[in-house]
Write a protein that holds these residues in place. Sequence first.
Motif, PDB file in Angstrom:
ATOM      1  N   SER A  76       0.848  -1.125   0.229  1.00  0.00           N
ATOM      2  CA  SER A  76      -0.091  -0.130  -0.040  1.00  0.00           C
ATOM      3  C   SER A  76       0.853   1.034   0.041  1.00  0.00           C
ATOM      4  CB  SER A  76      -0.887   0.002   1.148  1.00  0.00           C
ATOM      5  OG  SER A  76      -1.885  -1.022   1.287  1.00  0.00           O
ATOM      6  N   LYS A  77       0.584   2.158  -0.881  1.00  0.00           N
ATOM      7  CA  LYS A  77       1.340   3.434  -1.059  1.00  0.00           C
ATOM      8  C   LYS A  77       0.981   4.698   0.283  1.00  0.00           C
ATOM      9  CE  LYS A  77       1.655   3.280  -6.071  1.00  0.00           C
ATOM     10  NZ  LYS A  77       1.293   4.097  -7.121  1.00  0.00           N
ATOM     11  N   ALA A  78       1.847   4.787   0.474  1.00  0.00           N
ATOM     12  CA  ALA A  78       1.786   6.052   1.637  1.00  0.00           C
ATOM     13  C   ALA A  78       0.688   7.285   1.387  1.00  0.00           C
ATOM     14  CB  ALA A  78       3.082   6.868   1.936  1.00  0.00           C
ATOM     15  N   SER A  79      -0.111   7.446   2.308  1.00  0.00           N
ATOM     16  CA  SER A  79      -1.197   8.468   2.050  1.00  0.00           C
ATOM     17  C   SER A  79      -0.607  10.053   2.012  1.00  0.00           C
ATOM     18  CB  SER A  79      -1.978   8.607   3.400  1.00  0.00           C
ATOM     19  OG  SER A  79      -2.868   9.506   3.239  1.00  0.00           O
ATOM     20  N   ALA A  80      -1.350  10.407   0.999  1.00  0.00           N
ATOM     21  CA  ALA A  80      -0.861  12.014   0.718  1.00  0.00           C
ATOM     22  C   ALA A  80      -1.562  13.104   1.701  1.00  0.00           C
ATOM     23  CB  ALA A  80      -1.064  12.485  -0.748  1.00  0.00           C
ATOM     24  N   ASP A  84      -2.507  12.621  11.181  1.00  0.00           N
ATOM     25  CA  ASP A  84      -1.474  11.678  11.985  1.00  0.00           C
ATOM     26  C   ASP A  84      -1.635   9.997  11.800  1.00  0.00           C
ATOM     27  OD1 ASP A  84      -3.470  10.816  13.633  1.00  0.00           O
ATOM     28  OD2 ASP A  84      -2.820  11.998  15.289  1.00  0.00           O
ATOM     29  N   PHE A  85      -0.900   9.350  12.491  1.00  0.00           N
ATOM     30  CA  PHE A  85      -0.906   7.964  12.086  1.00  0.00           C
ATOM     31  C   PHE A  85      -2.083   7.146  12.572  1.00  0.00           C
ATOM     32  CE2 PHE A  85       0.719   3.759  13.585  1.00  0.00           C
ATOM     33  CZ  PHE A  85       0.954   3.187  12.131  1.00  0.00           C
ATOM     34  N   SER A  86      -2.639   7.687  13.595  1.00  0.00           N
ATOM     35  CA  SER A  86      -3.820   6.897  14.144  1.00  0.00           C
ATOM     36  C   SER A  86      -5.007   7.337  13.356  1.00  0.00           C
ATOM     37  CB  SER A  86      -4.107   7.429  15.808  1.00  0.00           C
ATOM     38  OG  SER A  86      -2.819   6.739  16.467  1.00  0.00           O
ATOM     39  N   GLN A  87      -5.105   8.559  12.902  1.00  0.00           N
ATOM     40  CA  GLN A  87      -6.310   8.822  12.294  1.00  0.00           C
ATOM     41  C   GLN A  87      -6.189   8.535  10.791  1.00  0.00           C
ATOM     42  OE1 GLN A  87      -8.919  10.426  13.074  1.00  0.00           O
ATOM     43  NE2 GLN A  87      -8.124  10.433  14.947  1.00  0.00           N
ATOM     44  N   GLN A  88      -4.908   8.000  10.248  1.00  0.00           N
ATOM     45  CA  GLN A  88      -4.653   7.435   8.884  1.00  0.00           C
ATOM     46  C   GLN A  88      -5.006   5.967   8.838  1.00  0.00           C
ATOM     47  OE1 GLN A  88      -4.177   9.073   5.969  1.00  0.00           O
ATOM     48  NE2 GLN A  88      -4.920   7.166   5.107  1.00  0.00           N
ATOM     49  N   GLN A  89      -4.813   5.349  10.212  1.00  0.00           N
ATOM     50  CA  GLN A  89      -5.074   4.021  10.173  1.00  0.00           C
ATOM     51  C   GLN A  89      -6.876   3.816  10.224  1.00  0.00           C
ATOM     52  OE1 GLN A  89      -3.023   2.264  13.591  1.00  0.00           O
ATOM     53  NE2 GLN A  89      -1.644   1.267  11.965  1.00  0.00           N
ATOM     54  N   LEU A  90      -7.311   4.846  11.051  1.00  0.00           N
ATOM     55  CA  LEU A  90      -8.731   4.744  11.125  1.00  0.00           C
ATOM     56  C   LEU A  90      -9.298   4.833   9.660  1.00  0.00           C
ATOM     57  CD1 LEU A  90     -10.100   6.504  14.262  1.00  0.00           C
ATOM     58  CD2 LEU A  90     -10.541   4.569  13.626  1.00  0.00           C
ATOM     59  N   LYS A  91      -8.824   5.716   8.973  1.00  0.00           N
ATOM     60  CA  LYS A  91      -9.554   5.954   7.686  1.00  0.00           C
ATOM     61  C   LYS A  91      -9.213   4.995   6.807  1.00  0.00           C
ATOM     62  CE  LYS A  91      -9.152   9.835   5.277  1.00  0.00           C
ATOM     63  NZ  LYS A  91      -8.595  11.100   4.601  1.00  0.00           N
ATOM     64  N   ASP A  92      -8.258   4.058   6.860  1.00  0.00           N
ATOM     65  CA  ASP A  92      -7.759   2.898   6.038  1.00  0.00           C
ATOM     66  C   ASP A  92      -8.430   1.927   6.329  1.00  0.00           C
ATOM     67  OD1 ASP A  92      -5.600   4.405   5.080  1.00  0.00           O
ATOM     68  OD2 ASP A  92      -3.883   3.345   6.099  1.00  0.00           O
ATOM     69  N   MET A  93      -9.007   1.596   7.724  1.00  0.00           N
ATOM     70  CA  MET A  93      -9.847   0.509   8.284  1.00  0.00           C
ATOM     71  C   MET A  93     -10.990   0.747   7.859  1.00  0.00           C
ATOM     72  SD  MET A  93      -8.275  -0.622  11.995  1.00  0.00           S
ATOM     73  CE  MET A  93      -7.796   0.998  12.661  1.00  0.00           C
ATOM     74  N   ARG A 123      -9.210   0.194  18.220  1.00  0.00           N
ATOM     75  CA  ARG A 123      -9.631   1.742  17.870  1.00  0.00           C
ATOM     76  C   ARG A 123     -10.828   1.776  16.794  1.00  0.00           C
ATOM     77  NH1 ARG A 123      -4.916   3.156  15.677  1.00  0.00           N
ATOM     78  NH2 ARG A 123      -3.769   3.216  17.678  1.00  0.00           N
ATOM     79  N   ILE A 124     -10.794   0.616  15.980  1.00  0.00           N
ATOM     80  CA  ILE A 124     -11.749   0.597  14.830  1.00  0.00           C
ATOM     81  C   ILE A 124     -12.970   0.094  15.394  1.00  0.00           C
ATOM     82  CG2 ILE A 124     -11.155  -1.468  13.952  1.00  0.00           C
ATOM     83  CD1 ILE A 124     -12.548   1.658  11.993  1.00  0.00           C
ATOM     84  N   ALA A 125     -12.958  -0.587  16.562  1.00  0.00           N
ATOM     85  CA  ALA A 125     -14.271  -1.237  17.151  1.00  0.00           C
ATOM     86  C   ALA A 125     -14.992  -0.124  18.080  1.00  0.00           C
ATOM     87  CB  ALA A 125     -13.683  -2.421  18.154  1.00  0.00           C
ATOM     88  N   LEU A 126     -14.317   0.815  18.339  1.00  0.00           N
ATOM     89  CA  LEU A 126     -14.672   1.930  19.135  1.00  0.00           C
ATOM     90  C   LEU A 126     -15.375   2.878  18.126  1.00  0.00           C
ATOM     91  CD1 LEU A 126     -12.222   2.582  22.068  1.00  0.00           C
ATOM     92  CD2 LEU A 126     -14.710   1.265  22.240  1.00  0.00           C
TER      93      LEU A 126
END
Length: 195
Positions: A76-80, A84-93, A123-126
């Motif tokens: 997976s390519k890095a997000s443009a 921050d890292f946590s918010q990006q992970q939430l968006k990805d999930m 994090r995503i479960a919440l």
Amino acid sequence: MSTEESVVGFGPDKTLIGILTEGAGSAEPRQLGCLLLNTGVNHRIGPRRLNVKTARQLAAAGIPCLRFDMSGIGDSKASAGQEDFSQQQLKDMHAALDHFQACTGVSRFVVFGVCSGAASALRIALADKRIVGTLMFDGYAFPSVPVRLERKLRRWLAFPVNASLRHTNAAWRDWSAWLRSPLGAQGRRRVLAHW
């Protein structure tokens, strides 16, 4: 039952890459799907191919699985984006769940995570009501004050009889060395540094 796997791309500009694993020839309506997350910076295969084995076993039992790489990990390519890292992970999930639901029709999910993947699963479960369960291994521990006190008490009680515990204590090593050679200036300085 055998399984079928297909490579999927989703998210903004299809930059998130994953593997969708389903039971071959399954005509039954599926009730539940499993999302498998990265462990740290390891890609979607997981430690010792754990995610691959888990996805195939679950798919053979009729539970479709999606294992994917978060932004900037594996294929997976890095997000443009500026998240921050946590918010990006939430968006990805969220993007993974949306794609998973569109491909399979499943609307209830279990999330599987090991280590930092367990933190992401929580994090995503919440954050997403479609998550009905989590499988979290080797994740965070939240010890309470009584638990921390009990741990200290047990270590203190074990100290006189546990040589390996004594050996890991720098002050004990310095005191022991000084007692073997009390006239040495270097040992005396080390002992006094612990005061």
